[in-house]
Design a protein around this motif. Sequence first.
Motif, short mmCIF file in Angstrom:
data_model
loop_
_atom_site.label_atom_id
_atom_site.label_comp_id
_atom_site.label_asym_id
_atom_site.label_seq_id
_atom_site.Cartn_x
_atom_site.Cartn_y
_atom_site.Cartn_z
N ASN A 1 0.84 -1.21 0.00
CA ASN A 1 0.00 0.00 0.00
C ASN A 1 0.87 1.26 0.00
O ASN A 1 0.57 2.24 0.66
N PHE A 2 1.96 1.21 -0.74
CA PHE A 2 2.88 2.34 -0.88
C PHE A 2 3.71 2.10 -2.14
O PHE A 2 3.53 1.09 -2.83
N LYS B 1 -0.16 1.96 -4.76
CA LYS B 1 -0.14 3.42 -4.87
C LYS B 1 0.16 3.88 -6.30
O LYS B 1 -0.17 5.00 -6.69
#
Length: 304
Positions: A142-143, A183
């Motif tokens: 998630n990055f 992301k």
Amino acid sequence: MANKEQTKEEMLAQINAKYGNVMVDFVFKRLFGNKLIMLPFLKMVIPDEDIVDIDYMPTENLGDTISDNKVIFDISCTTSDGRVFIAEMQKANQVNFKNRSIAYVSSHISSQARTHREKHNLNPRYKWNYSLKPVYLIAIMNFSFDHAKNFPEEKYISSYQLREQATHEQLNNIVNLTYIEMKRFNKTEKECATLLDKLVYSLKHMHELDTPPSFFNEKFFNDLYKLAELNNFTAEELRNYMKRLFAVSDYENTIEFAKAESRAEGFELAKTAINMLKDGIAIDQICKETGLTEGQVAELQALL
């Protein structure tokens, strides 16, 4: 008098979402801990591998709370010929995360030799069996990583192996690292052209949706959304989900607060440094007073 536990209907109303958030370990395990999801997922990400069936392996990286430092949680499985596949969800970046990925895969590789010794009851002084099987780590993140300047902006999946630097000849296929950077995935549902596109879109947005996108009509997505639908959870599963959901929310709020505090502190330090520069104070003295580096102070000086 003990507090009365909420009913399933009361919990659903409080959550106010139709599908679970895959950032919550309970949902991730529920989805990828099911062969209906894991097996097609592996085939999407590693299409060159012939994967007929898998057996799940015990993992030690699953925890109940964010305070347990369980920012990472994973599902491990193996094929009948010994290949190992690890699907991992990483909610937040970590210092040396890439190095940790390599160390994690390495531990699975070394365990193959150790298992051989234990299986055949060999003396620890005997040589290990280095007839190794491939280990694949697939990290859903998630990055985003900081890639090279020429790395395509729209590329959200990257895979790495051991290769010769100049010719790119493969040394072997034992170490395999794949990163899915959510992301970097900015496609709309209508722009999703592949099954993997649709899956990443679903993982990223599922908890915001009231219904699956109409053209995500493959059986895989029917299974995925059905497993993620909160109404299909038992009351106990919902309680576990809520506990973890609130833990994730607290964690994310703490991170955002820390970032805001850091930005505010940085702004105040920058103002202090600029005022000191205007007063003619030496850069080395400004660094001592503010904790900024010489490079940072020099950048501020260039703005004056």
